[in-house]
Design a protein around this motif. Structure first.
Motif, PDB file in Angstrom:
ATOM      1  N   ARG A  52      -8.763  -1.984 -28.496  1.00  0.00           N
ATOM      2  CA  ARG A  52      -7.564  -2.343 -29.261  1.00  0.00           C
ATOM      3  C   ARG A  52      -6.738  -3.415 -28.559  1.00  0.00           C
ATOM      4  N   LEU A  53      -7.221  -3.921 -27.454  1.00  0.00           N
ATOM      5  CA  LEU A  53      -6.450  -4.891 -26.683  1.00  0.00           C
ATOM      6  C   LEU A  53      -6.361  -6.244 -27.387  1.00  0.00           C
ATOM      7  N   THR A  54      -5.223  -6.871 -27.247  1.00  0.00           N
ATOM      8  CA  THR A  54      -5.007  -8.238 -27.713  1.00  0.00           C
ATOM      9  C   THR A  54      -4.405  -9.006 -26.535  1.00  0.00           C
ATOM     10  N   PRO A  55      -5.231  -9.436 -25.594  1.00  0.00           N
ATOM     11  CA  PRO A  55      -4.721 -10.033 -24.357  1.00  0.00           C
ATOM     12  C   PRO A  55      -3.851 -11.263 -24.599  1.00  0.00           C
ATOM     13  N   ARG A  56      -2.789 -11.362 -23.803  1.00  0.00           N
ATOM     14  CA  ARG A  56      -1.937 -12.548 -23.784  1.00  0.00           C
ATOM     15  C   ARG A  56      -2.304 -13.367 -22.551  1.00  0.00           C
ATOM     16  N   ARG A  57      -2.349 -14.666 -22.712  1.00  0.00           N
ATOM     17  CA  ARG A  57      -2.818 -15.528 -21.633  1.00  0.00           C
ATOM     18  C   ARG A  57      -1.641 -16.085 -20.838  1.00  0.00           C
ATOM     19  N   LEU A  58      -0.790 -15.176 -20.389  1.00  0.00           N
ATOM     20  CA  LEU A  58       0.376 -15.583 -19.616  1.00  0.00           C
ATOM     21  C   LEU A  58      -0.014 -16.228 -18.290  1.00  0.00           C
ATOM     22  N   HIS A  59      -1.179 -15.847 -17.781  1.00  0.00           N
ATOM     23  CA  HIS A  59      -1.604 -16.394 -16.490  1.00  0.00           C
ATOM     24  C   HIS A  59      -1.840 -17.895 -16.548  1.00  0.00           C
ATOM     25  N   GLU A  60      -1.971 -18.439 -17.754  1.00  0.00           N
ATOM     26  CA  GLU A  60      -2.176 -19.872 -17.898  1.00  0.00           C
ATOM     27  C   GLU A  60      -0.860 -20.635 -17.991  1.00  0.00           C
ATOM     28  N   GLN A  61       0.247 -19.911 -18.040  1.00  0.00           N
ATOM     29  CA  GLN A  61       1.561 -20.536 -18.151  1.00  0.00           C
ATOM     30  C   GLN A  61       2.212 -20.666 -16.773  1.00  0.00           C
ATOM     31  N   GLY A  62       3.385 -21.267 -16.752  1.00  0.00           N
ATOM     32  CA  GLY A  62       4.079 -21.529 -15.505  1.00  0.00           C
ATOM     33  C   GLY A  62       4.685 -20.282 -14.896  1.00  0.00           C
ATOM     34  N   ASP A  63       5.213 -20.458 -13.691  1.00  0.00           N
ATOM     35  CA  ASP A  63       5.783 -19.337 -12.961  1.00  0.00           C
ATOM     36  C   ASP A  63       6.917 -18.670 -13.730  1.00  0.00           C
ATOM     37  N   GLU A  64       7.740 -19.454 -14.403  1.00  0.00           N
ATOM     38  CA  GLU A  64       8.897 -18.883 -15.098  1.00  0.00           C
ATOM     39  C   GLU A  64       8.466 -17.926 -16.211  1.00  0.00           C
ATOM     40  N   VAL A  94       4.800 -13.863  -3.103  1.00  0.00           N
ATOM     41  CA  VAL A  94       4.434 -12.798  -4.046  1.00  0.00           C
ATOM     42  C   VAL A  94       3.832 -13.300  -5.355  1.00  0.00           C
ATOM     43  N   LEU A  95       4.130 -14.540  -5.738  1.00  0.00           N
ATOM     44  CA  LEU A  95       3.633 -15.001  -7.036  1.00  0.00           C
ATOM     45  C   LEU A  95       2.111 -15.095  -7.133  1.00  0.00           C
ATOM     46  N   PRO A  96       1.384 -15.457  -6.075  1.00  0.00           N
ATOM     47  CA  PRO A  96      -0.082 -15.484  -6.215  1.00  0.00           C
ATOM     48  C   PRO A  96      -0.666 -14.133  -6.627  1.00  0.00           C
ATOM     49  N   ALA A  97      -0.155 -13.035  -6.073  1.00  0.00           N
ATOM     50  CA  ALA A  97      -0.656 -11.708  -6.452  1.00  0.00           C
ATOM     51  C   ALA A  97      -0.275 -11.373  -7.882  1.00  0.00           C
ATOM     52  N   ILE A  98       0.942 -11.737  -8.275  1.00  0.00           N
ATOM     53  CA  ILE A  98       1.378 -11.477  -9.652  1.00  0.00           C
ATOM     54  C   ILE A  98       0.516 -12.262 -10.633  1.00  0.00           C
ATOM     55  N   ARG A  99       0.259 -13.525 -10.309  1.00  0.00           N
ATOM     56  CA  ARG A  99      -0.577 -14.338 -11.204  1.00  0.00           C
ATOM     57  C   ARG A  99      -1.998 -13.780 -11.273  1.00  0.00           C
ATOM     58  N   ALA A 100      -2.528 -13.316 -10.148  1.00  0.00           N
ATOM     59  CA  ALA A 100      -3.862 -12.713 -10.156  1.00  0.00           C
ATOM     60  C   ALA A 100      -3.894 -11.495 -11.062  1.00  0.00           C
ATOM     61  N   ASP A 101      -2.851 -10.654 -10.982  1.00  0.00           N
ATOM     62  CA  ASP A 101      -2.799  -9.465 -11.841  1.00  0.00           C
ATOM     63  C   ASP A 101      -2.734  -9.843 -13.310  1.00  0.00           C
ATOM     64  N   PHE A 102      -1.924 -10.829 -13.645  1.00  0.00           N
ATOM     65  CA  PHE A 102      -1.835 -11.243 -15.041  1.00  0.00           C
ATOM     66  C   PHE A 102      -3.125 -11.912 -15.508  1.00  0.00           C
ATOM     67  N   THR A 103      -3.883 -12.490 -14.582  1.00  0.00           N
ATOM     68  CA  THR A 103      -5.202 -13.010 -14.937  1.00  0.00           C
ATOM     69  C   THR A 103      -6.151 -11.857 -15.250  1.00  0.00           C
ATOM     70  N   VAL A 104      -6.091 -10.797 -14.446  1.00  0.00           N
ATOM     71  CA  VAL A 104      -6.875  -9.591 -14.734  1.00  0.00           C
ATOM     72  C   VAL A 104      -6.569  -9.083 -16.135  1.00  0.00           C
ATOM     73  N   VAL A 105      -5.286  -8.989 -16.452  1.00  0.00           N
ATOM     74  CA  VAL A 105      -4.854  -8.469 -17.755  1.00  0.00           C
ATOM     75  C   VAL A 105      -5.256  -9.414 -18.882  1.00  0.00           C
ATOM     76  N   GLY A 106      -5.058 -10.709 -18.673  1.00  0.00           N
ATOM     77  CA  GLY A 106      -5.253 -11.673 -19.751  1.00  0.00           C
ATOM     78  C   GLY A 106      -6.699 -12.004 -20.050  1.00  0.00           C
ATOM     79  N   THR A 107      -7.609 -11.632 -19.170  1.00  0.00           N
ATOM     80  CA  THR A 107      -9.026 -11.942 -19.385  1.00  0.00           C
ATOM     81  C   THR A 107      -9.856 -10.684 -19.641  1.00  0.00           C
ATOM     82  N   TYR A 108      -9.190  -9.561 -19.871  1.00  0.00           N
ATOM     83  CA  TYR A 108      -9.901  -8.297 -20.097  1.00  0.00           C
ATOM     84  C   TYR A 108      -9.720  -7.844 -21.540  1.00  0.00           C
TER      85      TYR A 108
END
Length: 256
Positions: free
Chosen positions: A134-146, A172-186
């Motif tokens: 049921r997931l509808t991933p958002r590709r936030l990891h492709e957007q800017g830091d803000e 801290v942002l590299p880890a956050i971006r990595a996590d959002f990449t996990v979320v956005g590509t799953y």
């Protein structure tokens, strides 16, 4: 039991352990944090589950005392790492709990345990995250830091004041971006079944999730499914700490 804690080398670099240790453990609860989260968020869980329960909170790389370890930005790779690290602790019944991103990760670890290693989890507990199909991933990891910071602020549960300091933000942002990449590509993925009960939890004011969304987790198990709704938003588990941990404890002790 108190809130004693230890962290060891080797495979245990992936976990912070609370409660009873070694041969005294009769069961283990493995906690998988949310995107941007850390093991310290679950410190209060250490003594919440009674005698005989050891709590293992997953320590994702790229943050805190694993700051020097490379971040992992793939759900499959992250699940492979966690599963491999968990195997030495699967000598007693293992229950998995994951919140938000951690729910998807807990599900993937459960699949790997049973498919690849013949270990059937005692139960899977999932919180504030849609089922894999049921997931509808958002590709936030492709957007800017803000955009990432704005999402953290929207959901709550993360102290975004840390990101106001340029030096801390750089850390801290590299880890956050990595996590959002996990979320956005799953996902979405077929609802491959886990051979254990599934318990789902959600806050009634979650801006991204509803009870209907969480009910679809019933599709991943041929066994018992329970859904519980708590007051609160995406991070209902902060204010509802006692009620949530009590509900999990009931399931842990009922399973033996």
């Amino acid at each position: 039991m108190g809130d004693s804690v230890r962290t060891t080398v080797g495979s245990d670099r992936w976990f912070r352990r609370y409660g009873v240790f070694g041969e005294a453990a009769r069961r283990r609860l493995v906690v998988l944090p949310h995107a941007g989260g850390s093991a310290s968020f679950y410190h209060a869980w250490g003594g919440a589950f009674g005698e005989g329960t050891e709590v293992l909170v997953t320590r994702y790389p790229g943050r805190h005392d694993r700051l020097a370890d490379p971040c992992v930005d793939s759900m499959d790779a992250l699940a492979d790492h966690v599963t491999a690290a968990l195997l030495p602790s699967a000598d007693v019944p293992v229950t998995l709990f994951g919140h938000s991103m951690g729910a998807s990760l807990a599900y993937e670890v459960a699949l790997r345990l049973q498919r690849e290693h013949g270990v059937r989890p005692a139960a899977l507990h999932v919180s504030s995250r849609k089922a894999p199909h049921r997931l509808t991933p958002r590709r936030l990891h492709e957007q800017g830091d803000e955009a990432l910071v704005a999402e953290l602020q929207r959901l709550g549960g993360t102290d975004t004041r840390l990101l106001d300091d340029p030096d801390l933000r750089e850390l801290v942002l590299p880890a956050i971006r990595a996590d959002f990449t996990v979320v956005g590509t799953y996902g979405p993925r077929d609802p491959a079944p886990v051979d254990c009960p599934v318990h789902a939890y959600v806050g009634d004011g979650d801006p991204s999730m509803s009870a209907h969304d969480m009910a679809s987790w019933a599709d991943v198990t041929p066994r018992e499914f329970q859904l519980r709704v708590f007051p609160g938003g995406h991070f209902y588990l902060v204010d509802q700490h006692e009620a949530l941990t009590r509900a999990i404890k009931e399931q842990l002790t009922a399973a033996g």
